[in-house]
Design a protein around this motif. Structure first.
Motif, PDB file in Angstrom:
ATOM      1  N   GLU A  98      -5.305  69.193   3.715  1.00 23.93           N
ATOM      2  CA  GLU A  98      -4.196  69.481   2.805  1.00 23.93           C
ATOM      3  C   GLU A  98      -4.586  69.161   1.366  1.00 23.93           C
ATOM      4  O   GLU A  98      -5.356  68.242   1.110  1.00 23.93           O
ATOM      5  N   LEU A  99      -4.001  69.925   0.457  1.00 27.11           N
ATOM      6  CA  LEU A  99      -4.144  69.670  -0.975  1.00 27.11           C
ATOM      7  C   LEU A  99      -2.741  69.514  -1.546  1.00 27.11           C
ATOM      8  O   LEU A  99      -1.847  70.296  -1.217  1.00 27.11           O
ATOM      9  N   ARG A 100      -2.559  68.531  -2.399  1.00 30.36           N
ATOM     10  CA  ARG A 100      -1.262  68.323  -3.057  1.00 30.36           C
ATOM     11  C   ARG A 100      -1.409  68.690  -4.527  1.00 30.36           C
ATOM     12  O   ARG A 100      -2.324  68.214  -5.195  1.00 30.36           O
ATOM     13  N   THR A 101      -0.512  69.542  -5.003  1.00 35.90           N
ATOM     14  CA  THR A 101      -0.552  69.943  -6.400  1.00 35.90           C
ATOM     15  C   THR A 101       0.780  69.626  -7.066  1.00 35.90           C
ATOM     16  O   THR A 101       1.823  69.575  -6.415  1.00 35.90           O
ATOM     17  N   ARG A 102       0.707  69.435  -8.354  1.00 34.72           N
ATOM     18  CA  ARG A 102       1.894  69.254  -9.200  1.00 34.72           C
ATOM     19  C   ARG A 102       1.619  70.046 -10.468  1.00 34.72           C
ATOM     20  O   ARG A 102       0.500  70.019 -10.983  1.00 34.72           O
ATOM     21  N   TYR A 103       2.613  70.757 -10.952  1.00 28.16           N
ATOM     22  CA  TYR A 103       2.403  71.649 -12.089  1.00 28.16           C
ATOM     23  C   TYR A 103       3.704  71.852 -12.848  1.00 28.16           C
ATOM     24  O   TYR A 103       4.791  71.569 -12.346  1.00 28.16           O
ATOM     25  N   SER A 121      12.277  76.407 -17.145  1.00 27.57           N
ATOM     26  CA  SER A 121      11.180  75.457 -17.206  1.00 27.57           C
ATOM     27  C   SER A 121      11.314  74.592 -15.961  1.00 27.57           C
ATOM     28  O   SER A 121      12.401  74.094 -15.666  1.00 27.57           O
ATOM     29  N   ILE A 122      10.229  74.421 -15.223  1.00 31.80           N
ATOM     30  CA  ILE A 122      10.307  73.679 -13.963  1.00 31.80           C
ATOM     31  C   ILE A 122       9.104  72.760 -13.778  1.00 31.80           C
ATOM     32  O   ILE A 122       8.068  72.932 -14.421  1.00 31.80           O
ATOM     33  N   VAL A 123       9.275  71.827 -12.857  1.00 35.47           N
ATOM     34  CA  VAL A 123       8.169  71.032 -12.325  1.00 35.47           C
ATOM     35  C   VAL A 123       8.081  71.392 -10.852  1.00 35.47           C
ATOM     36  O   VAL A 123       9.093  71.394 -10.141  1.00 35.47           O
ATOM     37  N   GLY A 124       6.890  71.734 -10.409  1.00 34.38           N
ATOM     38  CA  GLY A 124       6.692  72.090  -9.014  1.00 34.38           C
ATOM     39  C   GLY A 124       5.711  71.163  -8.333  1.00 34.38           C
ATOM     40  O   GLY A 124       4.805  70.633  -8.975  1.00 34.38           O
ATOM     41  N   ARG A 140       6.856  73.572  -0.675  1.00 35.90           N
ATOM     42  CA  ARG A 140       7.070  73.710  -2.119  1.00 35.90           C
ATOM     43  C   ARG A 140       8.397  73.076  -2.484  1.00 35.90           C
ATOM     44  O   ARG A 140       9.417  73.322  -1.853  1.00 35.90           O
ATOM     45  N   SER A 141       8.357  72.267  -3.546  1.00 39.81           N
ATOM     46  CA  SER A 141       9.565  71.673  -4.117  1.00 39.81           C
ATOM     47  C   SER A 141       9.593  72.013  -5.594  1.00 39.81           C
ATOM     48  O   SER A 141       8.650  71.709  -6.324  1.00 39.81           O
ATOM     49  N   ILE A 142      10.685  72.653  -6.013  1.00 40.96           N
ATOM     50  CA  ILE A 142      10.834  73.075  -7.402  1.00 40.96           C
ATOM     51  C   ILE A 142      12.024  72.327  -8.002  1.00 40.96           C
ATOM     52  O   ILE A 142      13.127  72.350  -7.446  1.00 40.96           O
TER      53      ILE A 142
END
Length: 148
Positions: A98-103, A121-124, A140-142
């Motif tokens: 697994e890879l965890r990303t935040r953007y 404008s969001i944080v994902g 996915r959490s937005i």
């Protein structure tokens, strides 16, 4: 006074580049209105939540169906949407593979003959997994900025 050391494990540069290429394709599919192809970039059992929706979207099929409904509702509005992802951080996930990303992401809208404006404008935060050589979104959490 010494500053505390913050240690965070990052992914190798090759993996990070692959993640960036994934998101570029992922968002271009969305902007092109290719709901079904976009949904294929999620796992069969994907979970997609947003802080502005009452219920999460569950599974690739529901994600594709709901996105198609949203794209069709825009219809011939003459508005072009573009999604921009940036400030991507990536680290290994808790489970193997697994890879965890935040953007951060912006949704831009440009009406026919008009000027672009920022719609959202969001944080994902995503959990990406590899399936048959391709990256897919498993979770996915937005969080929409300014949502109450």
């Amino acid at each position: 006074m010494t500053q505390p050391t913050v240690t965070m494990e990052f992914v190798p540069a090759e993996t990070y580049q692959r993640i960036q290429q994934f998101y570029a394709r992922h968002m271009q599919l969305l902007d092109d209105g290719a709901a079904e192809e976009w949904a294929e970039t999620f796992t069969e059992d994907a979970f997609f939540e947003q802080n502005v929706k009452d219920e999460p979207w569950r599974g690739r099929e529901q994600i594709g169906t709901r996105l198609r409904r949203g794209i069709d509702a825009m219809g011939d509005s003459g508005v072009q949407r573009r999604h921009w992802f940036g400030m991507i951080s990536a680290r290994p996930g808790e489970a193997a593979g697994e890879l965890r990303t935040r953007y951060y992401a912006l949704v831009l809208e440009t009406p026919a003959g008009g000027a672009p404006s920022v719609r959202l404008s969001i944080v994902g935060e995503d959990v990406l997994v590899e399936d048959d050589g391709a990256l897919l979104v498993k979770y996915r959490s937005i969080a929409h900025d300014g949502a109450v």
